[in-house]
Design an enzyme around this catalytic site. Structure first.
Site, PDB file in Angstrom:
ATOM      1  N   GLU A   1       0.777  -1.267  -0.005  1.00 30.81           N
ATOM      2  CA  GLU A   1       0.065  -0.067   0.131  1.00 30.81           C
ATOM      3  C   GLU A   1       0.914   1.313  -0.217  1.00 30.81           C
ATOM      4  O   GLU A   1       1.763   1.222   0.765  1.00 30.81           O
ATOM      5  CB  GLU A   1      -0.832  -0.012   1.166  1.00 30.81           C
ATOM      6  CG  GLU A   1      -1.862   1.205   1.558  1.00 30.81           C
ATOM      7  CD  GLU A   1      -2.356   1.102   2.767  1.00 30.81           C
ATOM      8  OE1 GLU A   1      -3.443   1.672   2.981  1.00 30.81           O
ATOM      9  OE2 GLU A   1      -1.827   0.420   3.741  1.00 30.81           O
TER      10      GLU A   1
ATOM     11  N   LYS B   1      -8.782   3.964  -2.159  1.00 26.62           N
ATOM     12  CA  LYS B   1      -9.235   3.430  -1.184  1.00 26.62           C
ATOM     13  C   LYS B   1     -10.381   3.969  -0.423  1.00 26.62           C
ATOM     14  O   LYS B   1     -10.589   5.098  -0.288  1.00 26.62           O
ATOM     15  CB  LYS B   1      -8.107   3.492   0.326  1.00 26.62           C
ATOM     16  CG  LYS B   1      -8.248   2.691   1.379  1.00 26.62           C
ATOM     17  CD  LYS B   1      -7.290   2.905   2.438  1.00 26.62           C
ATOM     18  CE  LYS B   1      -7.374   2.037   3.549  1.00 26.62           C
ATOM     19  NZ  LYS B   1      -6.177   2.165   4.375  1.00 26.62           N
TER      20      LYS B   1
ATOM     21  N   CYS C   1      -5.265  -2.624   2.562  1.00 23.10           N
ATOM     22  CA  CYS C   1      -5.153  -2.446   3.900  1.00 23.10           C
ATOM     23  C   CYS C   1      -6.371  -2.908   4.668  1.00 23.10           C
ATOM     24  O   CYS C   1      -7.014  -3.864   4.362  1.00 23.10           O
ATOM     25  CB  CYS C   1      -4.318  -1.319   4.418  1.00 23.10           C
ATOM     26  SG  CYS C   1      -4.029  -1.580   6.356  1.00 23.10           S
TER      27      CYS C   1
END
Length: 345
Positions: A47, A132, A166
């Site tokens: 990430e 995200k 994540c």
């Protein structure tokens, strides 16, 4: 007969050259070359690997962290842009499918950064730009959330590929949305988190989440996590010995490849830099799905329904000038490569 790919995957566990996008992309290209030399045709990076994670959100108050946001903004990447072009060229040169995390500057606002995953095909085509959906906890001080338009599974030579960043791998509905599109290979991209609460084992947390998605969906997962370099410790902690000890906390990173039974295909790598390789045979997804196929026979779609709003969200829509709208929402800012932080001035 359906042709299910068999290939070698590589999970890269490494630290960026902190807040230096040029050097970090150079490091990424070298690691792509190394992974390809090791036989990998799928290479997954952590990430926000380019140019690193905003650890100050966890170690400073928002006022103290504000100059660091500006510094991160100045070292983030534009899409499209030269850093992405270099990564595309590397994927094409080495013939790999590439998933890598970047900090993305918004084209319309100096106050917006995205935590973005790039999916690039072996011909260098940019297949996906996933922002995200929900920055986790203190991350909200840095990143703006994405939208459902990028929640996609991509057709690649290594099979149907999806990716989440994540904490998104804890979001059951986001994961289901990918599985329901036929995902068989899942890229999970993480950062090392030694600044988590004392009773939180990040390596275990990564393993549990990765195993859960693999077992529930009967898919292969390639999980890649960043590491904490001495350079990052020096940059964030300085002479603060307590913070330096915190950043050196063990079991803060785990990378590896997990199979459709939820077990690691090979021994995961914990904390240290390196590349984990494993062979993936998608034919091994068939028998487990016969028992539990949560996007097929092992569900009740007359009882449960998931609605995903996959419309792209833009800050403004012009009713009479679509060309103006497109230019406004996609054109980079004229000042994109000229910003200077107060520390640099």
């Amino acid at each position: 007969m359906q042709n299910l790919p068999r290939f070698t995957a590589a999970a890269v566990q490494a630290a960026p050259v902190y807040l230096d996008p040029d050097a970090t992309v150079d490091k990424a290209v070298a690691l792509i070359a190394e992974a390809a030399a090791g036989g990998a045709t799928l290479v997954v990076f952590p990430e926000v690997f380019v140019p690193g994670y905003p650890y100050w959100n966890w170690t400073m108050n928002p006022v103290q962290g504000s100059p660091w946001f500006e510094r991160l903004h100045c070292s983030s990447v534009d899409i499209p842009g030269p850093h992405v072009d270099a990564l595309r060229a590397a994927a094409r040169q080495y013939g790999v499918v590439l998933v890598i995390g970047v900090n993305e500057r918004a084209p319309h606002s100096l106050g917006v950064l995205y935590n973005t995953l790039l999916t690039i095909g072996p011909d260098g085509e940019l297949l996906g730009v996933h922002r995200k959906l929900v920055p986790t906890w203190a991350e909200k001080l840095t990143w703006t959330g994405g939208d459902g338009s990028s929640l996609k599974v991509h057709s690649t030579p290594v099979g149907p590929l999806g990716a989440l960043a994540c904490g998104e791998n804890t979001n059951t509905l986001a994961r289901f949305a990918l599985l329901a599109q036929g995902e068989l290979v899942h890229a999970s991209c993480y950062i090392s988190l030694p600044v988590a609460p004392a009773d939180y084992d990040m390596a275990d947390a990564i393993a549990v989440r990765t195993a859960a998605h693999s077992f529930e969906g009967k898919v292969f997962s390639v999980v890649a996590c960043s590491t904490i370099s001495p350079e990052i410790v020096d940059t964030i902690a300085g002479d603060d010995e307590e913070l330096r000890r915190m950043l050196a906390r063990p079991r803060s990173a785990l990378s590896g490849i997990f199979g459709p039974d939820g077990r690691p295909v090979t021994e995961p790598l914990v904390d240290d830099e390196g590349i984990v390789y494993a062979e993936i045979d998608l034919a091994k997804c068939v028998q487990p799905k016969q028992m539990h196929d949560i996007v097929g026979h092992y569900n009740r779609f007359d009882v449960f329904q998931l609605h995903v709003d996959n419309r792209p969200r833009t800050p403004v829509t012009f009713a009479t000038d679509p060309a103006h709208t497109q230019a406004f929402t996609t054109a980079p800012l004229a000042t994109e490569h000229t910003c200077t932080t107060k520390e640099e001035a």
